[in-house]
Scaffold this motif. Sequence first.
Motif, mmCIF file in Angstrom:
data_model
loop_
_atom_site.group_PDB
_atom_site.id
_atom_site.type_symbol
_atom_site.label_atom_id
_atom_site.label_comp_id
_atom_site.label_asym_id
_atom_site.label_seq_id
_atom_site.Cartn_x
_atom_site.Cartn_y
_atom_site.Cartn_z
ATOM 1 N N LYS A 9 15.109 -5.404 -49.155
ATOM 2 C CA LYS A 9 14.552 -4.084 -49.412
ATOM 3 C C LYS A 9 15.669 -3.131 -49.817
ATOM 4 O O LYS A 9 16.842 -3.358 -49.511
ATOM 5 C CB LYS A 9 13.856 -3.541 -48.153
ATOM 6 C CG LYS A 9 12.721 -4.406 -47.630
ATOM 7 C CD LYS A 9 12.173 -3.832 -46.324
ATOM 8 C CE LYS A 9 11.077 -4.724 -45.759
ATOM 9 N NZ LYS A 9 10.570 -4.207 -44.446
ATOM 10 N N ILE A 10 15.291 -2.075 -50.488
ATOM 11 C CA ILE A 10 16.244 -1.027 -50.832
ATOM 12 C C ILE A 10 16.808 -0.433 -49.540
ATOM 13 O O ILE A 10 16.069 -0.172 -48.587
ATOM 14 C CB ILE A 10 15.558 0.073 -51.682
ATOM 15 C CG1 ILE A 10 15.095 -0.512 -53.023
ATOM 16 C CG2 ILE A 10 16.490 1.247 -51.905
ATOM 17 C CD1 ILE A 10 14.266 0.449 -53.848
ATOM 18 N N ASN A 43 18.297 0.207 -55.699
ATOM 19 C CA ASN A 43 17.086 0.315 -56.506
ATOM 20 C C ASN A 43 16.428 -1.059 -56.659
ATOM 21 O O ASN A 43 17.005 -2.093 -56.300
ATOM 22 C CB ASN A 43 17.415 0.910 -57.886
ATOM 23 C CG ASN A 43 18.557 0.176 -58.581
ATOM 24 O OD1 ASN A 43 18.480 -1.029 -58.800
ATOM 25 N ND2 ASN A 43 19.619 0.903 -58.926
ATOM 26 N N ALA A 44 15.212 -1.036 -57.193
ATOM 27 C CA ALA A 44 14.432 -2.269 -57.334
ATOM 28 C C ALA A 44 15.090 -3.259 -58.295
ATOM 29 O O ALA A 44 14.964 -4.479 -58.132
ATOM 30 C CB ALA A 44 13.020 -1.933 -57.810
ATOM 31 N N GLU A 45 15.811 -2.746 -59.278
ATOM 32 C CA GLU A 45 16.472 -3.628 -60.243
ATOM 33 C C GLU A 45 17.545 -4.472 -59.563
ATOM 34 O O GLU A 45 17.672 -5.674 -59.832
ATOM 35 C CB GLU A 45 17.100 -2.789 -61.362
ATOM 36 C CG GLU A 45 17.749 -3.626 -62.460
ATOM 37 C CD GLU A 45 18.354 -2.766 -63.554
ATOM 38 O OE1 GLU A 45 18.963 -3.326 -64.474
ATOM 39 O OE2 GLU A 45 18.208 -1.523 -63.489
#
Length: 552
Positions: free
Chosen positions: A11-12, A37-39
């Motif tokens: 998770k972030i 971040n999600a990237e």
Amino acid sequence: MLQKTPSKDLKIGMFVADLDRPWMDTPFLLQGFMLENAEQVAQVRTHCQWVMVDPLRSTGPEFEQQPKKKSAVQKRDLGDGPIVVVHRAQTPKPSTIDEIRSASRAQGTARAGDLATSTGKFSAAQSASAAKTGSPRNTLGEFALPISQRDVDAPSRTHTGLAPARESLRGDSPRRGGDGSGARGLFGQLKHDLKNLFSSAPKDELDFDQYQADSAPPAAAARPSFIPETVQLTIYEDKQAVELEVNAAADAFTKTQELLNHVVEDLRAGNHMQLLAVERAIDDMVESMVRNPDAMMWVARMRAESSITYDHGLSAAINLVAFGRHLGFPKEQLSHLGVMGLLLDIGKIRIPREMLEKSTTLTPDEFKEMKRHVLYSSEILGQTANVNTDVAEGVAQHHERMDGSGYPYGLSGKNISIYGKMAAIADTYAAITRKRPYAEPVSPHDALQKLSAWSDTQFQADMVEHFIQSIGVFPVGSLVELSTGEVAVVATLNRQKRLRPKVLVVTDPDKSLRKHPTIKDLIYDVSENPVNIRRGLPSNAFGIDPSEYYLT
């Protein structure tokens, strides 16, 4: 404490402290980073099945610090390194010793009588057999085990009193060689010690008290199954002391380093590589390492602070030659291994310098280009006449991994040659123990721990064990803390007792530098409380620079 976390659960806000593979196989050049971040999360999931998360450096509700309960006993912080605990049995009272000796004599007399009776019956049959065949026979028969006076009279230093004598009668002592093929052989004992040393479990089984100065060396280990039958193995012995070999090793190192720089300049100028000059330089290095590999490894360790990309190949070459010597490869193949290591990353001359020196995460395109250095190396070798096929194969496969996650071809398991597997291990060790633009060097001991952790998935496990044996659990030139609290530099490995090397003691127990460092050979310490290595230390621990202590 770090938490092993499947990549699908990332998770972030989590802080990634370690990966399930070498960092050099990923675009994450910074060893330890926050998922912001999600990237980034998706990128980690692409390259890793699991990672180690540091809760103390992560953010989010689940990582909020809970108040800790006060511990009843405050323990002294000894760091993360392995700590060997040796439990010694209490010395019996004099009366108890007399009782033991009396009982032992009584049992010995009774057994001698039984043995004489049975021997008389058996030897008569043997004598008749010998008369027919004309061949001499052992009086006690072919099933009798030889028992030396040393085995009977040597004072026991184990936990069980008379255990060594009983074990020598059985022939299965864990401290003696046997045929080397089972768990009680040399390889089995080393494997047991290594697993215990790199385990997080309590270290209560490693006993360093077993050495006897007059004991015979263990029998040679069985031939490793991964070595091709076509390879005629050689048994090497150290022919020169480290302090006498170090100057020749330094000369060979310098010449090879200068030669490598010339090769890089020639290739950048569009000229062909002068392979014959490379082979001659490697031959000098091999000759030194055949006499004593510790001297060259000492020199390499002392000069490992450079961050020059191409010098990495020289470290890899030394590691490969030491690896091959340990396995028993003949000198010709040791030279091939040296040339292979020297040229592993020669293709990086075609990678933009700014990319090689980047200190942040590579973009997907940059990482794709970085991985192409293997293909570039193969192309350069393809344009060079008379390149040995083993060399070309090792260079082409040194980034392949056992689980198929490597590059450029995604080979796995048996599809990777022995030279590719050896190159992968030596290259990774050389990379993480040297200073890089994006990371400080890992201590040699920690690097070997990482290799051990990556066994089976990234590297072949039994090959990693042999590599650790060749380099030494505490490699030459590395810093260690002794059980006395003193800090020392490992000077020479011991081929039979690899956890008891010769060291150069450079501090007092309070970590203050000694004006006159002293040499201590741990294998000859048979005192009541023998000194042993408590843990490996990172480079420059306590402000100590090992490069200041040459053995000249």
